[in-house]
Design an enzyme around this catalytic site. Sequence first.
Site, PDB file in Angstrom:
ATOM      1  N   LEU A  21      -8.353  11.721  26.814  1.00  0.00           N
ATOM      2  CA  LEU A  21      -9.754  11.573  26.415  1.00  0.00           C
ATOM      3  C   LEU A  21      -9.788  10.710  25.163  1.00  0.00           C
ATOM      4  O   LEU A  21      -8.937  10.845  24.293  1.00  0.00           O
ATOM      5  CB  LEU A  21     -10.327  12.967  26.152  1.00  0.00           C
ATOM      6  N   ASN A  22     -10.764   9.780  25.089  1.00  0.00           N
ATOM      7  CA  ASN A  22     -11.016   9.150  23.790  1.00  0.00           C
ATOM      8  C   ASN A  22     -12.499   9.143  23.464  1.00  0.00           C
ATOM      9  O   ASN A  22     -13.085  10.237  23.386  1.00  0.00           O
ATOM     10  CB  ASN A  22     -10.260   7.830  23.592  1.00  0.00           C
ATOM     11  N   ASP A  23     -13.133   8.021  23.257  1.00  0.00           N
ATOM     12  CA  ASP A  23     -14.458   7.996  22.608  1.00  0.00           C
ATOM     13  C   ASP A  23     -15.552   8.826  23.297  1.00  0.00           C
ATOM     14  O   ASP A  23     -15.654   8.826  24.524  1.00  0.00           O
ATOM     15  CB  ASP A  23     -15.030   6.568  22.607  1.00  0.00           C
ATOM     16  N   GLN A  39     -14.759   8.705  27.243  1.00  0.00           N
ATOM     17  CA  GLN A  39     -13.664   7.922  27.791  1.00  0.00           C
ATOM     18  C   GLN A  39     -12.595   8.888  28.301  1.00  0.00           C
ATOM     19  O   GLN A  39     -12.120   9.755  27.546  1.00  0.00           O
ATOM     20  CB  GLN A  39     -13.078   7.006  26.707  1.00  0.00           C
ATOM     21  N   TYR A  82     -15.460   1.138  29.867  1.00  0.00           N
ATOM     22  CA  TYR A  82     -15.304   1.329  28.426  1.00  0.00           C
ATOM     23  C   TYR A  82     -16.562   1.938  27.804  1.00  0.00           C
ATOM     24  O   TYR A  82     -17.540   2.239  28.483  1.00  0.00           O
ATOM     25  CB  TYR A  82     -14.961  -0.015  27.776  1.00  0.00           C
ATOM     26  N   SER A  83     -16.545   2.021  26.480  1.00  0.00           N
ATOM     27  CA  SER A  83     -17.555   2.797  25.767  1.00  0.00           C
ATOM     28  C   SER A  83     -18.949   2.194  25.792  1.00  0.00           C
ATOM     29  O   SER A  83     -19.109   0.983  25.972  1.00  0.00           O
ATOM     30  CB  SER A  83     -17.116   2.970  24.318  1.00  0.00           C
ATOM     31  N   ARG A 150     -17.627  -5.656  22.683  1.00  0.00           N
ATOM     32  CA  ARG A 150     -17.845  -4.457  23.521  1.00  0.00           C
ATOM     33  C   ARG A 150     -18.603  -3.342  22.814  1.00  0.00           C
ATOM     34  O   ARG A 150     -18.956  -3.441  21.666  1.00  0.00           O
ATOM     35  CB  ARG A 150     -16.494  -3.926  24.011  1.00  0.00           C
ATOM     36  N   ASP A 151     -18.789  -2.270  23.565  1.00  0.00           N
ATOM     37  CA  ASP A 151     -19.350  -0.999  23.085  1.00  0.00           C
ATOM     38  C   ASP A 151     -20.842  -1.088  22.770  1.00  0.00           C
ATOM     39  O   ASP A 151     -21.273  -0.876  21.622  1.00  0.00           O
ATOM     40  CB  ASP A 151     -18.570  -0.472  21.861  1.00  0.00           C
ATOM     41  N   GLU A 205     -15.282  -1.974  16.244  1.00  0.00           N
ATOM     42  CA  GLU A 205     -15.582  -1.295  17.503  1.00  0.00           C
ATOM     43  C   GLU A 205     -16.757  -0.331  17.299  1.00  0.00           C
ATOM     44  O   GLU A 205     -17.045   0.135  16.202  1.00  0.00           O
ATOM     45  CB  GLU A 205     -14.350  -0.513  17.982  1.00  0.00           C
TER      46      GLU A 205
HETATM   47  C1  FRU Z   1     -12.425   2.636  20.806  1.00  0.00           C
HETATM   48  C2  FRU Z   1     -12.274   1.802  22.070  1.00  0.00           C
HETATM   49  C3  FRU Z   1     -13.545   1.044  22.400  1.00  0.00           C
HETATM   50  C4  FRU Z   1     -13.423   0.835  23.885  1.00  0.00           C
HETATM   51  C5  FRU Z   1     -12.768   2.121  24.326  1.00  0.00           C
HETATM   52  C6  FRU Z   1     -11.827   1.971  25.485  1.00  0.00           C
HETATM   53  O1  FRU Z   1     -11.528   3.697  20.758  1.00  0.00           O
HETATM   54  O2  FRU Z   1     -11.175   0.914  21.937  1.00  0.00           O
HETATM   55  O3  FRU Z   1     -13.716  -0.151  21.676  1.00  0.00           O
HETATM   56  O4  FRU Z   1     -14.635   0.630  24.495  1.00  0.00           O
HETATM   57  O5  FRU Z   1     -12.058   2.625  23.203  1.00  0.00           O
HETATM   58  O6  FRU Z   1     -11.360   3.237  25.895  1.00  0.00           O
END
Ligand code: FRU
Length: 464
Positions: A21-23, A39, A82-83, A150-151, A205
């Site tokens: 898991l991330n963002d 994520q 992605y985010s 992105r994002d 980001e």
């Molecule tokens: C930040 C990031 C975002 C991207 C996402 C990909 O942690 O690198 O910039 O959209 O994670 O998982």
Amino acid sequence: MRPIEDHWRLDYHVMPEKGWLNDPNGAMQFNGTYHLYYQYVPESPNGGATHWGHQISQDLVHFTQEPIFMSPDHPFDRDGVYSGGAVIHDDVIHFFYTGNVKKAGDYDYIYHGREQNVVHVTSRDGYTIEKREVVIPHADFPKGFTDHIRDPNIIEQNGYFYMVLGARRCDNRGSVLLYRSSDLDHWDYQGELIVGSEDEGYMWECPDLFFIEGQAILIYSPQGILPTTYQYHNAHVAGYCLGTVDFEKVTFTRTSEFYELDHGFDFYAPHTFEDESGRRIQWAWMGLGDTMPEYTNPTISRGWQHAMTLPRELKLINNKLYQLPLPEYQVLRETGGHYDIDGHFDLEVGSIYELIIAFEETQSFEISLGEDSQLTYAQGLLTLSHGPSGYGRRKRMVEIAELSKLHLFVDQSSMEIFINDGAYVMTSRFYPSEEKERRLELSLTGRMDYYPLKSAKVTQEKES
Ligand code: FRU
């Protein structure tokens, strides 16, 4: 259910059943229900092409695991959904995310070789997708940027929708791009809202632009910002600036320095939303990318990695953002103990608890907690350090001239330390070797409230 042997799993934080898991993404409250997307890579605890996982909650404390909302299964997002963020308009949820595509061939993937498409998704319930289409294809991005843009996050202002995007310029400065739309489908590039200086990171980001009481606030996560004596010591950091924003002139003029949002080891990509009661609530990834090899999460061997921070309310107090634990979490409190401490004190504690310590006056103190972790304060410096249970997380320090209160949330393998009612926060993972009662040792003069907490474990996806 948490396997008995896995005492690193968290009891009241959003985390994956398995995988990575991330963002946090697309957080919102829709018809009363809180939705958090994130994520997520179910196949591997080491990451990969991300999906959007999904959990919901009625109270921001107890969450239900929902089916994966989006997977990287379109040509425009095949290497990662992605985010991004969400905006609710006329009872429809509009999500925006970055479709990541890595071109085949011999590319560095930093300056060249990627596509990052802005994708617009609509849904009337947060589960069923009605439309999922590219609204800003990578090829339409302005010149002067690397492939890293992105994002998307959306803010509604003056009858328009504005989108902010994080970017890495060709001159290796971070910046935030601004787009404008009247219908959420057609987007016009307005320009760069803000450009960082050389020592403020090469890529910004996850920008998030919002207002609290009329004050414009820009949160972003710069990669490559240079460390100062006590700040910016993590591989990548996350923070905010206050400023004035002019959408016509396309400027965000900073009126404050860039403040780090967290002074611990594990905090990145914060993402905010306004709930139906008007609170600005933030989640962040209680983790980090690109860490040094000695800084690890041993949960990988148990098939999972990372979690979210607690949701925190953001408040503007004396021109600073304060992060406060939500009062909702008080439902987890078991009968507590209240102590007046004067000197040395110790107490057996469990592995999930809350601790509030109020000092009548600023003083040096020492607190030993977890297996080998220490929180000490002396000469205006608060220091959090870990022994082997930190798995490479050694020491973080924050300068605090006057310290009146500590509020800790410990959850098996995480700690979040709110200082002076949320003026500073230190977040850290730590991995004790076994699950057992631990001795909390304190040397201080103050009043302490200790609450063992009940588990708020995620209930599983409904059978269908
Ligand atoms: C930040 C990031 C975002 C991207 C996402 C990909 O942690 O690198 O910039 O959209 O994670 O998982």
